[in-house]
Design a protein around this motif. Structure first.
Motif, PDB file in Angstrom:
ATOM      1  N   PHE A 214      22.895 -17.381  55.633  1.00  0.00           N
ATOM      2  CA  PHE A 214      21.490 -17.590  55.295  1.00  0.00           C
ATOM      3  C   PHE A 214      20.994 -18.910  55.862  1.00  0.00           C
ATOM      4  CE2 PHE A 214      18.197 -19.503  52.679  1.00  0.00           C
ATOM      5  CZ  PHE A 214      17.230 -18.506  52.658  1.00  0.00           C
ATOM      6  N   VAL A 215      21.781 -19.965  55.723  1.00  0.00           N
ATOM      7  CA  VAL A 215      21.380 -21.278  56.236  1.00  0.00           C
ATOM      8  C   VAL A 215      21.088 -21.199  57.729  1.00  0.00           C
ATOM      9  CG1 VAL A 215      22.132 -23.661  56.624  1.00  0.00           C
ATOM     10  CG2 VAL A 215      22.630 -22.534  54.441  1.00  0.00           C
ATOM     11  N   LYS A 216      21.944 -20.492  58.466  1.00  0.00           N
ATOM     12  CA  LYS A 216      21.727 -20.353  59.909  1.00  0.00           C
ATOM     13  C   LYS A 216      20.476 -19.539  60.203  1.00  0.00           C
ATOM     14  CE  LYS A 216      23.932 -19.154  64.289  1.00  0.00           C
ATOM     15  NZ  LYS A 216      22.641 -18.746  64.869  1.00  0.00           N
ATOM     16  N   HIS A 217      20.305 -18.411  59.508  1.00  0.00           N
ATOM     17  CA  HIS A 217      19.135 -17.565  59.761  1.00  0.00           C
ATOM     18  C   HIS A 217      17.836 -18.337  59.466  1.00  0.00           C
ATOM     19  CE1 HIS A 217      21.695 -14.276  60.508  1.00  0.00           C
ATOM     20  NE2 HIS A 217      21.905 -13.887  59.259  1.00  0.00           N
ATOM     21  N   TYR A 218      17.795 -19.023  58.316  1.00  0.00           N
ATOM     22  CA  TYR A 218      16.566 -19.744  57.971  1.00  0.00           C
ATOM     23  C   TYR A 218      16.324 -20.895  58.952  1.00  0.00           C
ATOM     24  CZ  TYR A 218      12.773 -21.953  55.500  1.00  0.00           C
ATOM     25  OH  TYR A 218      11.534 -22.467  55.191  1.00  0.00           O
ATOM     26  N   SER A 219      17.369 -21.661  59.219  1.00  0.00           N
ATOM     27  CA  SER A 219      17.231 -22.799  60.131  1.00  0.00           C
ATOM     28  C   SER A 219      16.730 -22.359  61.501  1.00  0.00           C
ATOM     29  CB  SER A 219      18.568 -23.533  60.273  1.00  0.00           C
ATOM     30  OG  SER A 219      19.007 -24.051  59.032  1.00  0.00           O
ATOM     31  N   ASP A 220      17.282 -21.253  61.997  1.00  0.00           N
ATOM     32  CA  ASP A 220      16.873 -20.742  63.316  1.00  0.00           C
ATOM     33  C   ASP A 220      15.425 -20.248  63.309  1.00  0.00           C
ATOM     34  OD1 ASP A 220      19.379 -21.284  64.297  1.00  0.00           O
ATOM     35  OD2 ASP A 220      20.083 -19.212  64.238  1.00  0.00           O
ATOM     36  N   SER A 221      14.908 -19.955  62.123  1.00  0.00           N
ATOM     37  CA  SER A 221      13.542 -19.431  62.008  1.00  0.00           C
ATOM     38  C   SER A 221      12.500 -20.530  61.847  1.00  0.00           C
ATOM     39  CB  SER A 221      13.446 -18.469  60.815  1.00  0.00           C
ATOM     40  OG  SER A 221      14.294 -17.357  60.995  1.00  0.00           O
ATOM     41  N   CYS A 223      10.715 -24.389  62.966  1.00  0.00           N
ATOM     42  CA  CYS A 223      10.459 -25.221  64.139  1.00  0.00           C
ATOM     43  C   CYS A 223      11.428 -26.404  64.209  1.00  0.00           C
ATOM     44  CB  CYS A 223       9.028 -25.754  64.097  1.00  0.00           C
ATOM     45  SG  CYS A 223       7.753 -24.493  64.178  1.00  0.00           S
ATOM     46  N   LEU A 224      11.832 -26.915  63.032  1.00  0.00           N
ATOM     47  CA  LEU A 224      12.696 -28.094  62.995  1.00  0.00           C
ATOM     48  C   LEU A 224      14.173 -27.750  63.091  1.00  0.00           C
ATOM     49  CD1 LEU A 224      10.904 -30.262  60.262  1.00  0.00           C
ATOM     50  CD2 LEU A 224      10.704 -30.400  62.753  1.00  0.00           C
ATOM     51  N   GLY A 225      14.504 -26.472  62.941  1.00  0.00           N
ATOM     52  CA  GLY A 225      15.876 -26.049  63.125  1.00  0.00           C
ATOM     53  C   GLY A 225      16.826 -26.429  62.010  1.00  0.00           C
ATOM     54  N   ARG A 226      16.298 -26.635  60.796  1.00  0.00           N
ATOM     55  CA  ARG A 226      17.164 -27.005  59.679  1.00  0.00           C
ATOM     56  C   ARG A 226      16.482 -26.675  58.359  1.00  0.00           C
ATOM     57  NH1 ARG A 226      15.558 -31.625  57.009  1.00  0.00           N
ATOM     58  NH2 ARG A 226      14.051 -32.981  58.067  1.00  0.00           N
ATOM     59  N   MET A 227      17.269 -26.754  57.290  1.00  0.00           N
ATOM     60  CA  MET A 227      16.720 -26.612  55.960  1.00  0.00           C
ATOM     61  C   MET A 227      16.347 -27.990  55.411  1.00  0.00           C
ATOM     62  SD  MET A 227      18.966 -23.529  54.273  1.00  0.00           S
ATOM     63  CE  MET A 227      17.661 -23.170  53.076  1.00  0.00           C
ATOM     64  N   ALA A 228      15.635 -28.009  54.286  1.00  0.00           N
ATOM     65  CA  ALA A 228      15.152 -29.268  53.718  1.00  0.00           C
ATOM     66  C   ALA A 228      16.243 -29.965  52.919  1.00  0.00           C
ATOM     67  CB  ALA A 228      13.946 -29.007  52.820  1.00  0.00           C
ATOM     68  N   SER A 229      16.219 -31.289  52.968  1.00  0.00           N
ATOM     69  CA  SER A 229      17.170 -32.109  52.233  1.00  0.00           C
ATOM     70  C   SER A 229      16.626 -32.439  50.835  1.00  0.00           C
ATOM     71  CB  SER A 229      17.427 -33.420  52.990  1.00  0.00           C
ATOM     72  OG  SER A 229      16.286 -34.262  52.886  1.00  0.00           O
ATOM     73  N   ASP A 230      17.368 -33.247  50.104  1.00  0.00           N
ATOM     74  CA  ASP A 230      16.963 -33.627  48.749  1.00  0.00           C
ATOM     75  C   ASP A 230      15.815 -34.622  48.717  1.00  0.00           C
ATOM     76  OD1 ASP A 230      18.709 -31.965  47.471  1.00  0.00           O
ATOM     77  OD2 ASP A 230      20.285 -33.471  47.229  1.00  0.00           O
ATOM     78  N   ASP A 256       7.766 -26.356  54.937  1.00  0.00           N
ATOM     79  CA  ASP A 256       8.829 -25.365  55.128  1.00  0.00           C
ATOM     80  C   ASP A 256       9.576 -25.525  56.439  1.00  0.00           C
ATOM     81  OD1 ASP A 256       6.962 -24.553  56.976  1.00  0.00           O
ATOM     82  OD2 ASP A 256       6.503 -22.632  56.034  1.00  0.00           O
ATOM     83  N   GLY A 257       9.471 -26.702  57.042  1.00  0.00           N
ATOM     84  CA  GLY A 257      10.152 -26.915  58.326  1.00  0.00           C
ATOM     85  C   GLY A 257       9.528 -26.173  59.480  1.00  0.00           C
ATOM     86  N   GLY A 258       8.349 -25.608  59.264  1.00  0.00           N
ATOM     87  CA  GLY A 258       7.682 -24.840  60.319  1.00  0.00           C
ATOM     88  C   GLY A 258       8.007 -23.367  60.290  1.00  0.00           C
ATOM     89  N   TYR A 259       8.591 -22.896  59.171  1.00  0.00           N
ATOM     90  CA  TYR A 259       8.956 -21.465  59.076  1.00  0.00           C
ATOM     91  C   TYR A 259       7.721 -20.578  59.242  1.00  0.00           C
ATOM     92  CZ  TYR A 259      10.637 -17.072  57.111  1.00  0.00           C
ATOM     93  OH  TYR A 259      10.943 -15.745  56.914  1.00  0.00           O
ATOM     94  N   THR A 260       6.633 -20.930  58.578  1.00  0.00           N
ATOM     95  CA  THR A 260       5.425 -20.089  58.641  1.00  0.00           C
ATOM     96  C   THR A 260       4.626 -20.289  59.931  1.00  0.00           C
ATOM     97  OG1 THR A 260       4.235 -21.771  57.345  1.00  0.00           O
ATOM     98  CG2 THR A 260       5.146 -19.905  56.133  1.00  0.00           C
ATOM     99  N   ALA A 261       5.037 -21.252  60.749  1.00  0.00           N
ATOM    100  CA  ALA A 261       4.324 -21.511  62.005  1.00  0.00           C
ATOM    101  C   ALA A 261       4.862 -20.675  63.154  1.00  0.00           C
ATOM    102  CB  ALA A 261       4.415 -22.996  62.364  1.00  0.00           C
ATOM    103  N   LYS A 262       6.036 -20.077  62.986  1.00  0.00           N
ATOM    104  CA  LYS A 262       6.662 -19.337  64.094  1.00  0.00           C
ATOM    105  C   LYS A 262       6.310 -17.855  64.046  1.00  0.00           C
ATOM    106  CE  LYS A 262      10.605 -20.495  65.787  1.00  0.00           C
ATOM    107  NZ  LYS A 262      12.049 -20.735  65.996  1.00  0.00           N
TER     108      LYS A 262
END
Length: 262
Positions: A214-221, A223-230, A256-262
């Motif tokens: 899941f971490v890989k799928h979300y990160s790849d989706s 713009c920033l290529g990662r999940m959010a930190s604390d 959301d790291g740009g998830y909704t922008a892609k």
């Protein structure tokens, strides 16, 4: 520079946040308090609340626990009256609490109803209770904590290779987070003439020990290529709570790291 940065300060402000002991909530509570606010974190789990509040007080921050049951209007009104009796004002309301009552698309009507009572009706009631009092003082910032799931449908490809979402995405979450998004615009319009603002943060991708796939799928989706930190999301709530955002209301802001922008 110092004078400019003071518009981000929350010194002297009072904040109430629902559900502040969760992963996102802890970021928001700490951020508000670090910026100078006195913060009341409220939920049904007083043990978790007080444990988190005590830890932050030991760091020199002004954080206090309070009881709140969003399923019970009398509890909402009691929280409002308690905080106003202690502080005589509330400058910031963060609607962060969420109850995850359903387990997939085939779950029962009763569980859907319970979700709506807490997450939809509860949101309406706490916003009205505090918002009406904010109007009397002529200012206030209401910050709704939404989700990218309130503006997009489920993407099941994110869960491939995991045991997540086996029963389908829970429809109640999409339903009430979508409602929260437009309710934000309603409140911005309804309270705007009284100087009370309302905005929504559409969060996504906080790392919480999810499966590697899941971490890989979300990160790849994203713009920033990662999940959010604390610490990645606390700045957004400080901004909306502060005078730096004094002319922003009714805004829908993805975090959301740009998830909704892609």
């Amino acid at each position: 520079m110092n004078d400019f940065m003071s518009i981000f300060s929350l010194e002297g402000k009072v904040a109430v946040i629902s559900g502040g002991a969760g992963r996102y909530g802890k970021q928001f509570v700490k951020g508000l308090a670090m910026a100078g606010a006195k913060v009341y974190m409220a939920s049904r789990n007083m043990l978790a609340n007080e444990t988190a509040a005590k830890e932050l007080r030991e760091q020199g921050l002004k954080v206090y626990a309070a009881y709140l049951d969003l399923e019970d209007e009398s509890s909402i009104l009691a929280l409002r009256d308690y905080v106003y009796s202690q502080e005589s004002k509330v400058d910031i309301l963060v609607n962060n609490s969420v109850a995850r009552t359903m387990n997939g698309y085939s779950d029962t009507k009763e569980r859907f109803d319970k979700s709506m009572t807490i997450n939809a009706t509860g949101l309406f009631l706490i916003t009205r209770a505090f918002g009406n009092r904010m109007c009397q003082s002529g200012n206030g910032s209401i910050i709704n904590i939404g989700s990218y799931m309130g503006i997009l449908g489920p993407n099941y490809s994110l869960y491939e290779g995991t045991d997540m979402c086996k029963n389908g995405a829970s429809p109640d979450y999409f339903f009430h987070k979508g409602g929260m998004t437009n309710y934000t615009r309603y409140i911005a319009s309804h309270y705007g003439k009284h100087g009370v603002r309302c905005n929504v943060l559409e969060l996504g991708g906080l790392y919480n020990d999810q499966p590697e796939a899941f971490v890989k799928h979300y990160s790849d989706s994203t713009c920033l290529g990662r999940m959010a930190s604390d610490t990645d999301v606390l700045g957004s709530v400080i901004f909306l709570a502060s005078d730096a955002s004094a002319y922003i209301t009714g805004a829908v802001i993805p975090v959301d790291g740009g998830y909704t922008a892609k």
